[in-house]
Design an enzyme around this catalytic site. Structure first.
Site, PDB file in Angstrom:
ATOM      1  N   LYS A  50      -6.457  -5.004  -5.953  1.00 48.21           N
ATOM      2  CA  LYS A  50      -5.301  -5.217  -5.086  1.00 48.21           C
ATOM      3  C   LYS A  50      -4.935  -3.889  -4.431  1.00 48.21           C
ATOM      4  CE  LYS A  50      -2.194  -2.857  -7.702  1.00 48.21           C
ATOM      5  NZ  LYS A  50      -1.572  -1.588  -7.252  1.00 48.21           N
ATOM      6  N   ASP A  82       1.459  -5.201 -13.886  1.00 44.15           N
ATOM      7  CA  ASP A  82       0.772  -5.828 -12.754  1.00 44.15           C
ATOM      8  C   ASP A  82       0.047  -7.114 -13.126  1.00 44.15           C
ATOM      9  OD1 ASP A  82       1.620  -3.673 -11.269  1.00 44.15           O
ATOM     10  OD2 ASP A  82      -0.360  -2.739 -11.084  1.00 44.15           O
TER      11      ASP A  82
END
Length: 259
Positions: free
Chosen positions: A9, A139
């Protein structure tokens, strides 16, 4: 053999919104990187204990996949989960660099939880799976939900999908490792008192492409960039005009140029 891809990401923007209970709170746009991913395999094998191959530089107890398995086992107490990993090992094909702001370890943990949820037919919701993931890393819930793009807030546990396709991105990861905890400590010491939520009001409603085209200063988009430069001074040697900074670093990214 069963497999799953664990995508990297980038943080299109990352703003610190406060500090409580010993942790920073954030508002960030996470976006999946389509062309950069690790691959996890569940390979038939007789194992006396939970076994991971492909990450020799990471002690098993520190590996996010092991920590995800342990958290899942403790949360569910599912005997089928234990039985499955007596007869399968986890093999990781690593491509995402470590300590690069790309979420490699968290993505591996999230992908492991999703694949295990499927192959072991665990009777828990995706929301509960994400809560278990949050105990592994801030995350991880984003990667459990597996949205192409999402606004992430709180400590990372609030994940709201944003309706846009992943952008074509170029990634540049210099040979510099940034320790996330150290970068956040530097931010707390030098920058926390200066946060201004009004400066990024309504950013969560704006498309990522528009934000990147409108704001050309990586320090405005990512509050951790100045802290990373203090923590990892060698980053200054690798900064490039027109490139943005992801997470706590050390990777830079930009919109891919049309050929």
């Amino acid at each position: 053999m069963t497999s799953i891809d664990a995508h990297a990401k980038v943080n299109i923007f990352l703003k610190i919104t406060g500090y409580r209970e010993g942790y920073h709170t954030i508002l960030s746009r996470f976006m999946r990187v389509e062309n950069l991913y690790d691959t996890l395999y569940f390979v038939p094998a007789e194992c006396d204990t939970f076994t991971i191959e492909g990450c020799p530089e990471v002690p098993r107890e520190s590996n996010t996949i092991y920590r995800a398995w342990k958290a899942l086992n403790e949360a569910t107490g599912d005997l089928d989960l234990l039985e499955y990993f007596y007869h399968h090992k986890v093999v990781v094909e690593k491509r995402i660099p470590s300590q690069a702001g790309l979420g490699g370890g968290s993505s591996d943990a999230g992908a492991f939880l999703r694949l295990t949820h499927r192959v072991c037919d665990l009777r828990i919701s995706l929301e509960e799976l994400a809560r278990i993931g949050a105990s592994v890393g801030a995350d991880v819930p984003f990667f459990v939900h597996d949205y192409p793009s999402a606004n992430v807030s709180g400590f990372g546990e609030i994940v709201e999908p944003f309706d846009e396709a992943p952008l074509p991105l170029e990634i540049y990861t210099p040979p510099v490792a940034c320790d996330t905890a150290a970068v956040y400590r530097t931010f707390k010491e030098h920058f926390l008192s200066g946060i201004d939520p009004a400066s990024f009001s309504s950013w969560e409603k704006l498309p990522s492409k528009g934000l990147l085209e409108r704001i050309d200063d990586p320090a405005l988009l990512n509050d951790l960039y100045p802290a990373a430069l203090l923590t990892c001074p060698r980053l200054k040697e690798h900064a490039r005009e027109g490139w943005f900074f992801s997470g706590s670093g050390s990777s830079f990214f930009r919109l891919a140029k049309k050929s």
